[in-house]
Design a protein around this motif. Structure first.
Motif, PDB file in Angstrom:
ATOM      1  N   GLY A 283       0.815  -1.215   0.000  1.00 36.19           N
ATOM      2  CA  GLY A 283       0.000   0.000   0.000  1.00 36.19           C
ATOM      3  C   GLY A 283       0.846   1.261   0.000  1.00 36.19           C
ATOM      4  O   GLY A 283       0.592   2.201  -0.760  1.00 36.19           O
ATOM      5  N   VAL A 284       1.885   1.273   0.836  1.00 33.25           N
ATOM      6  CA  VAL A 284       2.737   2.463   0.918  1.00 33.25           C
ATOM      7  C   VAL A 284       3.473   2.698  -0.402  1.00 33.25           C
ATOM      8  O   VAL A 284       3.532   3.823  -0.912  1.00 33.25           O
ATOM      9  N   LEU A 285       4.005   1.607  -0.960  1.00 32.39           N
ATOM     10  CA  LEU A 285       4.692   1.734  -2.253  1.00 32.39           C
ATOM     11  C   LEU A 285       3.735   2.269  -3.316  1.00 32.39           C
ATOM     12  O   LEU A 285       4.090   3.141  -4.111  1.00 32.39           O
ATOM     13  N   ALA A 286       2.502   1.742  -3.306  1.00 32.11           N
ATOM     14  CA  ALA A 286       1.526   2.176  -4.303  1.00 32.11           C
ATOM     15  C   ALA A 286       1.182   3.646  -4.100  1.00 32.11           C
ATOM     16  O   ALA A 286       1.005   4.392  -5.071  1.00 32.11           O
ATOM     17  N   ALA A 287       1.094   4.068  -2.843  1.00 34.48           N
ATOM     18  CA  ALA A 287       0.795   5.482  -2.588  1.00 34.48           C
ATOM     19  C   ALA A 287       1.927   6.358  -3.116  1.00 34.48           C
ATOM     20  O   ALA A 287       1.691   7.378  -3.777  1.00 34.48           O
ATOM     21  N   GLY A 288       3.161   5.931  -2.836  1.00 37.75           N
ATOM     22  CA  GLY A 288       4.314   6.702  -3.307  1.00 37.75           C
ATOM     23  C   GLY A 288       4.357   6.779  -4.822  1.00 37.75           C
ATOM     24  O   GLY A 288       4.486   7.852  -5.411  1.00 37.75           O
ATOM     25  N   VAL A 289       4.226   5.622  -5.467  1.00 40.61           N
ATOM     26  CA  VAL A 289       4.242   5.596  -6.928  1.00 40.61           C
ATOM     27  C   VAL A 289       3.067   6.408  -7.466  1.00 40.61           C
ATOM     28  O   VAL A 289       3.204   7.196  -8.402  1.00 40.61           O
ATOM     29  N   GLY A 290       1.905   6.218  -6.821  1.00 41.81           N
ATOM     30  CA  GLY A 290       0.700   6.900  -7.308  1.00 41.81           C
ATOM     31  C   GLY A 290       0.831   8.407  -7.274  1.00 41.81           C
ATOM     32  O   GLY A 290       0.454   9.087  -8.231  1.00 41.81           O
ATOM     33  N   LEU A 291       1.383   8.938  -6.186  1.00 38.57           N
ATOM     34  CA  LEU A 291       1.497  10.394  -6.076  1.00 38.57           C
ATOM     35  C   LEU A 291       2.282  10.972  -7.248  1.00 38.57           C
ATOM     36  O   LEU A 291       1.978  12.061  -7.735  1.00 38.57           O
ATOM     37  N   LEU A 292       3.281  10.233  -7.709  1.00 43.47           N
ATOM     38  CA  LEU A 292       4.055  10.706  -8.865  1.00 43.47           C
ATOM     39  C   LEU A 292       3.419  10.276 -10.186  1.00 43.47           C
ATOM     40  O   LEU A 292       3.169  11.097 -11.068  1.00 43.47           O
ATOM     41  N   ALA A 293       3.150   8.981 -10.285  1.00 46.20           N
ATOM     42  CA  ALA A 293       2.742   8.438 -11.582  1.00 46.20           C
ATOM     43  C   ALA A 293       1.360   8.922 -12.007  1.00 46.20           C
ATOM     44  O   ALA A 293       1.077   9.018 -13.200  1.00 46.20           O
ATOM     45  N   LEU A 294       0.495   9.228 -11.059  1.00 43.94           N
ATOM     46  CA  LEU A 294      -0.869   9.621 -11.439  1.00 43.94           C
ATOM     47  C   LEU A 294      -0.917  11.030 -12.028  1.00 43.94           C
ATOM     48  O   LEU A 294      -1.982  11.493 -12.446  1.00 43.94           O
ATOM     49  N   ARG A 295       0.217  11.698 -12.035  1.00 44.46           N
ATOM     50  CA  ARG A 295       0.272  12.945 -12.803  1.00 44.46           C
ATOM     51  C   ARG A 295       0.229  12.645 -14.291  1.00 44.46           C
ATOM     52  O   ARG A 295       0.009  13.540 -15.106  1.00 44.46           O
ATOM     53  N   THR A 296       0.483  11.386 -14.628  1.00 42.77           N
ATOM     54  CA  THR A 296       0.469  10.995 -16.037  1.00 42.77           C
ATOM     55  C   THR A 296      -0.725  10.080 -16.294  1.00 42.77           C
ATOM     56  O   THR A 296      -1.426   9.675 -15.369  1.00 42.77           O
ATOM     57  N   ALA A 297      -0.956   9.773 -17.559  1.00 37.47           N
ATOM     58  CA  ALA A 297      -2.037   8.857 -17.900  1.00 37.47           C
ATOM     59  C   ALA A 297      -1.627   8.057 -19.117  1.00 37.47           C
ATOM     60  O   ALA A 297      -0.647   8.387 -19.794  1.00 37.47           O
ATOM     61  N   GLY A 298      -2.372   6.997 -19.390  1.00 39.64           N
ATOM     62  CA  GLY A 298      -2.162   6.211 -20.613  1.00 39.64           C
ATOM     63  C   GLY A 298      -0.760   5.646 -20.696  1.00 39.64           C
ATOM     64  O   GLY A 298      -0.213   5.158 -19.702  1.00 39.64           O
TER      65      GLY A 298
END
Lengths: 426, 310, 292
Positions: B90-105
């Protein structure tokens, strides 16, 4: 999916080597046995994946050994079958393969894997299933105490012993300042740690350790890291990019001054030494588990083994001189099958109920003399480590031929260890 | 209601299976249940929220290594270490998500892929602790949760079943909840969701964290159940596998991940027993399956009548 | 070695990698741009090119240069034909639905890999370079063939640019890429354009492989890295922008070499990987992509 096909994999049973032809009726030698029920051995095979080049020859060696065993009356008078199961050289598939062989195919024991990550992943499953697991993997994982009572390595010396045995010769004959180039994962790290230690013990020094990232396909950019005062360049690169490594090294040094080069044959297993681009290795030295090219002083057992597997004097398949074998390693499959035979006969094997007795019988092994069962040479088995220790060979590439220049003694490879599998439970 | 009954029936069937399966398939079923949990996690991000990640191996292996290292080298109790698995995922996903979700596709695919690759390389690089590609085995003591020994086949099946049942029912509850509908809305039309007053970023982050949590739980459980933690579980192959499982079974369905995982597992098992060229058979069957059911098997079922299948 | 020559060597090595990567990635970029699908089997087309080049080197007698020339023409054509066939038999029937295409091309990947393993074998085999030349610089030696690879890749890319920017084929492809419906209305046979683009993309991967195989050897698992790297390059460059793909290939190829001079090799790889992620986080549309 049809349940029937899952439960009865008939095709696989057909892969059981020449055993089908060896019924008790046609071969009277089997008659004296109490039971003529075949002994079924599982072989964990790297048929696909990164280990496939080894897998192909491991299968061939296993079938050749099987033929010899069966023609001489099998094991304790019973015919032997081998069932091969592909593990895709993948740890998860390896563990599944052990389960499949043990629970579904109901083999008596399992042997054969080389790649250490497969072995380490599958060994706990073998222990849970309480089935002997005889590995042909030279990594330092059986002897390190990482595995368990059911996992044994009676066929090939581990890498720690290999490098320990070789270091004195290297420092005395090639040079004392060594630069190591190795892949940046466990196999390379074993070399890095133990060879550095062994060189230091000889009064030499490892002046640089160059770890190459896995999956790298080009190496030239790492060569400037080799210090100028390097006397010996020690390389243990493995995998499909090895030829590139050698060629680029040749281009880098050209005809100018270069250090002595010492490599592990692992780099060139299944590779024709006469390939264009490998001329650069002329004059360099190799560790070999067993000499690929037939040596003038080869024993009768060695030539017998070479003929049985179908390998010519250059180490290639008789039917195709371009199909080069993994000669430096594959003897381990042959010798492991004969160790199984010896262990089974020592414990008067009846069936799976004797699996623990079998392990204990192997643990009673000590001296393992040379002979047709051990064409690579004599060995000593250390029961506490579950590990065998054998001779190592150093060859020099001269005129495109690998010529043996040194054979280490059994004592050379011994290192101190407090591992004791005998103190662990089944 | 009918749908709830269907899912409970599937669970009951899976629970009953352990009494009839022969040993080999018994262990396979336990493996499949844990891997299907991973697939369910992937499906929450991909199937329901439209986040195609190529880096889920990071969460799976992250959970596996968190639990494995803590129990093996950190001296933690196995049950406590087991809880650290989903937490790490969960923590890793939150970390990745905070950065990666600035992008899409495609950019999202690459960013997640890169984080996972960096993690895989890190495992190899710091081999002194992680065992590198060889990994490490877990001792018998490390695999005992109180009175339950995960090396015991029945206990192992039970643990796998509990994990899977919790994941599946959780997923079912999620997709039928208001939050779940927001996730699906984000997948269908992010702009519209925003205009309706929802925050798509938050929704996507939530989906990714839940997804990472389940993936980490699956990885941790897998490691303890089979006594091995290794770098190959962090390789790209383990990011692609859940994608195949989910697409085969049907993306955006609750039962699809289980179906797809079991299907691919036995496809490979069967193919390697009929031919030495097993990859050929697997490849051909994958192509035929996708020609026959481009939206996965349950997707096909949904198109052919069972519209309310969640 | 001094730092200057060390860096020079890293840049030269990086350029070789970049040249081959640019070719491979431009193929993926075309397919991505026109068909809007990710071709997971792209790396296998690369592998097939290399394996086919080995077979050619065995069958064509005479000097290695002749076999190389034959391979450079025949292998891409063969691979393109296979790709067109796969497009007609599978992708077209899936209507290029992105998710179904992923599964279908993964299936294709398995089939091609197994075919190579069965027919060619698990060994890595070398293919002789068309000529042997070694460049001796004051500090180190270098392969003359590598210079040729950079030049040849540049020439093929220039040809590709001419094809796309100046020819009718390029016009039709761009029209289809921008608006499929309108293209159909103007009488363009979209099916043929798709099959042709898919084949061209595969051919570019095969050309790259034929060029690199004298340096790298043919192996049945060699397709994985080119696929990943191409995919990264295409996205970093900006979807649908061939110029972006080329610039990104150059950046990634060279920076990989340069970063590796400063850190331990594997650590350098980790940092380079994270750098790619961060570039996209802060510029999600890629270097040359239009903002969505």
């Amino acid at each position: 999916m049809n349940r029937e096909t899952i439960l009865h994999p008939t095709r696989r049973s057909l892969l059981a080597g020449g055993a089908a032809a060896l019924t008790a009726a046609t071969l009277p030698r089997f008659v004296q046995a109490q039971s003529s029920e075949p002994i079924r051995l599982g072989f964990q095979l790297h048929r696909t994946g990164i280990g496939a080049a080894y897998g192909r020859w491991y299968e061939r060696t296993a079938l050749a050994a099987l033929k010899v065993v069966n023609e001489a009356g099998g094991i304790a008078g019973r015919p032997v079958e081998i069932l091969f199961e592909d593990d895709a050289t993948d740890p998860r598939r390896g563990a599944e393969g052990v389960e499949k062989l043990a629970s579904q195919a109901k083999v008596d024991m399992i042997f054969g894997p080389l790649f250490s990550h497969v072995v380490i992943a599958a060994a706990p499953r073998a222990a849970e299933l309480k089935i002997p697991y005889l590995v042909c993997s030279e990594g330092y994982h059986v002897a390190s105490g990482k595995l368990n009572r059911w996992t044994l390595q009676p066929g090939i010396t581990d890498v720690r012993a290999q490098v320990t045995a070789m270091a004195p010769w290297v420092t005395q004959n090639l040079g004392k300042k060594v630069t190591m180039i190795f892949p940046d994962y466990a196999f390379g790290h074993d070399h890095r740690d133990f060879f550095t230690e062994a060189v230091a013990a000889q009064g030499g020094e490892v002046v640089a350790q160059i770890a190459i990232p896995p999956t790298e396909t080009s190496f030239t950019r790492y060569f400037p890291r080799i210090p100028r005062d390097t006397e010996v360049l020690y390389h243990v690169m493995v995998g499909p990019a090895v030829l590139t490594f050698v060629k680029e090294l040749g281009e880098f040094y050209g005809s100018g001054a270069k250090p002595e080069i010492f490599g592990f044959i692992d780099s060139l297993e299944a590779v024709d030494i006469a390939n264009p681009g490998l001329q650069f290795l002329e004059g360099s030295h190799f560790w070999e588990g067993q000499c690929r090219m037939l040596q003038p002083d080869a024993s009768e057992a060695e030539t017998f083994y070479r003929d049985a597997v179908g390998v010519d004097a250059n180490g290639a398949a008789i039917e195709d001189p371009k199909n080069v074998s993994c000669y430096g390693h594959m003897f381990s499959v042959w010798e492991t099958l004969f160790a199984i035979k010896q262990g089974m006969e020592a414990c008067s094997w009846r069936g799976p109920q004797d699996r623990q007795a079998f392990v204990e019988a192997v643990e009673a092994f000590t001296e393992m003399p040379a002979g047709r069962e051990r064409p690579q040479g004599a060995k000593v088995f250390n029961p506490k480590l579950h590990q065998v220790f054998g001779h190592q060979f150093i060859s020099k590439l001269e005129g495109g031929k690998l010529v043996k220049v040194h054979e280490t003694s059994l004592e050379d490879g011994i290192y101190p260890s407090d591992v004791d599998y005998l103190a662990t439970s089944f | 209601m009918r749908m709830l009954a269907l899912h409970l029936a599937v669970l009951a069937g899976v629970a009953a299976l352990q009494f009839v399966l022969p040993a080999y398939h018994h262990t396979n079923a336990a493996r499949i249940l844990v891997l299907a949990t991973y697939a369910i996690g992937f499906n929450i991000a991909f199937g329901y929220t439209g986040l195609l990640s190529l880096g889920h191996a990071l969460f799976f292996a992250g959970g596996m290594y968190a639990t494995g290292l803590l129990v093996d080298q950190g001296g933690w109790q196995p049950w406590a270490a087991l809880l650290a698995g989903p937490a790490a995922g969960g923590v890793l996903a939150a970390g990745v998500g905070l950065l990666a979700l600035r992008t899409a596709g495609p950019a999202f695919m690459i960013v997640t892929l890169m984080f996972a690759q960096a993690f895989h390389l890190a495992i190899l690089y710091w081999g002194r602790f992680t065992g590198g590609d060889e990994g490490f085995t877990l001792s018998g003591a490390a695999r005992r949760l109180g009175p339950f020994d995960l090396a015991d086949p029945a206990t192992r099946y039970g643990a796998a079943f509990l994990l899977f049942a919790a994941a599946m029912l959780g997923c079912l509850a999620l997709v039928r909840s208001r939050t779940g509908r927001v996730l699906i809305a984000v997948r269908e039309n992010e702009e519209r969701t925003r205009m309706l007053g929802y925050d798509p970023f938050r929704a996507k982050l939530l989906a990714l964290v839940l997804s990472g949590l389940l993936s980490g739980a699956a990885g941790a459980t897998y490691g303890l159940m089979f006594g091995y933690v290794g770098g190959s579980f962090a390789a790209i192959q383990y990011s692609i596998l859940p994608l195949i499982w989910v697409l085969l079974g049907g993306a955006g369905t609750v039962l699809g991940p289980l179906l797809g995982t079991a299907l691919l597992f036995y496809l490979i098992d069967w193919a390697s027993s009929v031919t030495t060229a097993s990859q050929f058979v697997v490849g051909a069957v994958l192509i035929l399956l996708v020609l026959f059911a481009p939206r996965g098997l349950l997707g096909l079922l949904r198109e052919r009548g069972l519209r309310s299948l969640p | 070695m001094d730092f200057g020559p060390f860096l020079l060597l890293a840049v030269m090595e990086g350029l070789v990698g970049a040249a081959v990567l640019a070719l491979t990635a431009s193929g993926l970029s075309l397919v991505f741009g026109v068909l809007r699908v990710v071709n997971v089997a792209h790396g296998e087309f690369f592998m097939l090119g290399a394996v086919a080049a080995w077979f050619v080197s065995q069958w064509v007698p005479g000097p290695p240069a002749l076999a190389f020339a034959v391979a450079l023409v025949a292998c891409p054509l063969l691979v393109a034909g296979l790709a067109a066939l796969a497009d007609r038999l599978v992708l077209k029937r899936l209507a290029y639905e992105p998710e179904a295409t992923i599964i279908a091309t993964i299936g294709l990947l398995y089939i091609l890999q197994q075919a190579a393993l069965t027919l060619y074998g698990p060994e890595a085999r070398p293919v002789p370079p068309p000529f042997e030349a070694r460049l001796q610089l004051p500090w180190f030696g270098w392969s003359g063939y590598k210079l040729f690879v950079i030049g040849a890749a540049g020439a093929v890319l220039a040809g590709l640019w001419l094809l796309l920017a100046r020819s009718r084929i390029g016009l039709v492809m761009r029209a289809t890429q921008i608006d499929r419906e309108t293209a159909t209305a103007f009488g363009i046979d979209v099916d043929r354009v798709y099959a042709g683009t898919f084949a061209l993309g595969a051919a570019l991967a095969a050309i790259a492989a034929v060029l690199i195989v004298p340096i790298q050897q043919a192996h049945y698992l060699m397709g994985g890295d080119p696929l990943l790297l191409s995919f990264i390059v295409v996205v970093i460059g900006g979807l649908g922008s061939l110029r972006g793909t080329l610039v990104a290939a150059l950046l990634i190829g060279v920076s990989d070499g340069v970063i590796s001079t400063f850190f331990e090799p594997t650590l350098a790889k980790i940092l380079a990987t994270l750098l790619v992620a961060l570039v996209l986080v802060f510029r999600p549309q890629g270097l040359f992509g239009a903002r969505a």
